[in-house]
Design a protein around this motif. Structure first.
Motif, short mmCIF file in Angstrom:
data_model
loop_
_atom_site.label_atom_id
_atom_site.label_comp_id
_atom_site.label_asym_id
_atom_site.label_seq_id
_atom_site.Cartn_x
_atom_site.Cartn_y
_atom_site.Cartn_z
N TYR A 133 40.44 23.56 38.52
CA TYR A 133 40.32 24.96 38.99
C TYR A 133 40.40 25.00 40.51
CZ TYR A 133 38.21 29.53 39.89
OH TYR A 133 37.97 30.81 40.34
N LEU A 137 44.19 25.86 39.48
CA LEU A 137 44.06 26.85 38.41
C LEU A 137 43.53 28.19 38.91
CD1 LEU A 137 42.68 24.81 35.37
CD2 LEU A 137 45.04 25.41 35.93
N HIS A 139 44.49 29.82 41.24
CA HIS A 139 45.59 30.63 41.77
C HIS A 139 46.54 31.11 40.67
CE1 HIS A 139 44.14 29.51 45.66
NE2 HIS A 139 44.52 28.25 45.56
N VAL A 140 46.23 30.82 39.40
CA VAL A 140 47.12 31.19 38.30
C VAL A 140 46.55 32.41 37.58
CG1 VAL A 140 48.26 30.40 36.20
CG2 VAL A 140 47.75 28.76 38.04
N ILE A 143 44.73 32.56 33.89
CA ILE A 143 44.19 31.22 33.66
C ILE A 143 42.93 31.02 34.49
CG2 ILE A 143 44.66 28.75 33.83
CD1 ILE A 143 46.19 30.15 31.62
N ASP A 144 42.89 31.66 35.66
CA ASP A 144 41.72 31.48 36.54
C ASP A 144 40.44 31.95 35.86
OD1 ASP A 144 42.68 34.13 36.63
OD2 ASP A 144 41.76 34.49 38.58
N VAL A 204 45.84 34.86 44.02
CA VAL A 204 45.90 35.46 42.69
C VAL A 204 45.52 36.93 42.72
CG1 VAL A 204 43.51 34.97 41.98
CG2 VAL A 204 45.34 35.00 40.26
#
Length: 299
Positions: A133, A137, A139-140, A143-144, A204
């Motif tokens: 993370y 992760l 930044h997705v 998914i974050d 994000v």
């Protein structure tokens, strides 16, 4: 000529502890759910194991915060909310932070291993996901927040394996949904605080909008209530647990109120701090915990 006053600086151990963010360790109380909902509050050894694993998770969380702040020091300096962190303001060297993170990581695994191998495995999985993370992760899109929810599920599952018990999978599911609800609420607070501006620290947020987050929260909120109600009927050791549903409803209502009236109540995007900042919400959580313990012990 008068000499300039020297800048005071805390000792390095205190700076390391500050960077490990002890106030955030309240999240690790989810580890204690295993000993509570398995009905083992009267087993001293089970309580001891649960507390040891909880401490291990505090160390694991601290290790990830040290790594996160060491990596994000430059961008943290650009954000008024994070510019005061020890590494960002230059009080704690990055190398020391990395070293302290490694020590905390090993200590977390060692403590968990004292309890049992399964607990150490869950802590290792937690660390792997937490570092993933931190490294990308977060930044997705989507998914974050799902990763945050998974971290809470791992905390709750660690509490189960620590006391070698079985609890309903419905409880683990509601844990993940509740964590997802809080993560989305936090993202909404961050989006409101940014006011549509770009955020180099959290790219994000360029993809999240307040309206999108409101829709996502609208999907997850009823799921939390429904799944918890199902747990109290199908997964709990007694149907009396159904009496705790009003506490969950009130807690969610209170978070939603605070989310939409953040200026009035002084709420920040740090939703995690709400539990101890907002007296009604704190009282609700405490009463829910007491009610659950009494019902389970007297079942």
């Amino acid at each position: 000529m008068a000499s300039l006053p020297k800048t005071s600086r805390r000792p390095v151990p205190l700076l390391v502890l500050q960077t490990m963010r002890p106030r955030q360790w309240i999240k690790n109380s989810f580890v204690l759910a295993g000993v509570v909902f398995s009905g083992r509050l009267d087993h001293v050894s089970s309580i001891g194991n649960a507390l040891v694993v909880t401490i291990a998770f505090c160390l694991a969380s601290g290790a990830s915060y040290l790594l996160n702040d060491a990596r994000d020091a430059e961008t943290d300096r650009l954000n008024p909310r994070t510019a005061g962190r020890p590494i960002a303001r230059g009080d704690l060297p990055v190398g020391v932070a990395y070293a302290a993170s490694g020590v905390a990581l090993l200590a977390a695994l060692g403590l968990a291993l004292v309890v049992n191998l399964a607990s150490a495995g869950v802590v290792a999985a937690f660390l792997a996901l937490q570092f993933a993370y931190t490294l990308g992760l977060k930044h997705v899109l989507f998914i974050d927040v799902m990763a945050i929810a998974a971290l809470f599920v791992l905390r709750a599952f660690a509490g189960v394996v620590a006391v070698d018990a079985r609890i309903s999978p419905w409880l683990l599911l509601v844990t993940g949904l509740l964590a997802l609800f809080l993560a989305l609420t936090k993202r909404r607070g961050e989006a409101v605080a940014m006011g549509g501006q770009s955020n180099p620290q959290r790219p994000v947020l360029d993809y999240y909008s307040v309206s999108l987050l409101d829709e996502l929260i609208g999907v997850v909120t009823p799921s939390v209530v429904v799944v918890y109600a199902i747990y109290t009927v199908l997964g709990a050791s007694t149907d009396t647990m159904l009496a705790t549903v009003p506490f969950v409803l009130y807690g969610i209502f209170r978070v939603l109120f605070l989310m939409h009236h953040r200026d009035r109540v002084g709420m920040t995007e740090e939703v995690d701090a709400l539990v101890y900042r907002d007296a009604p919400l704190l009282a609700c959580v405490v009463l829910w915990g007491v009610a659950c313990a009494v019902i389970i012990l007297t079942a």
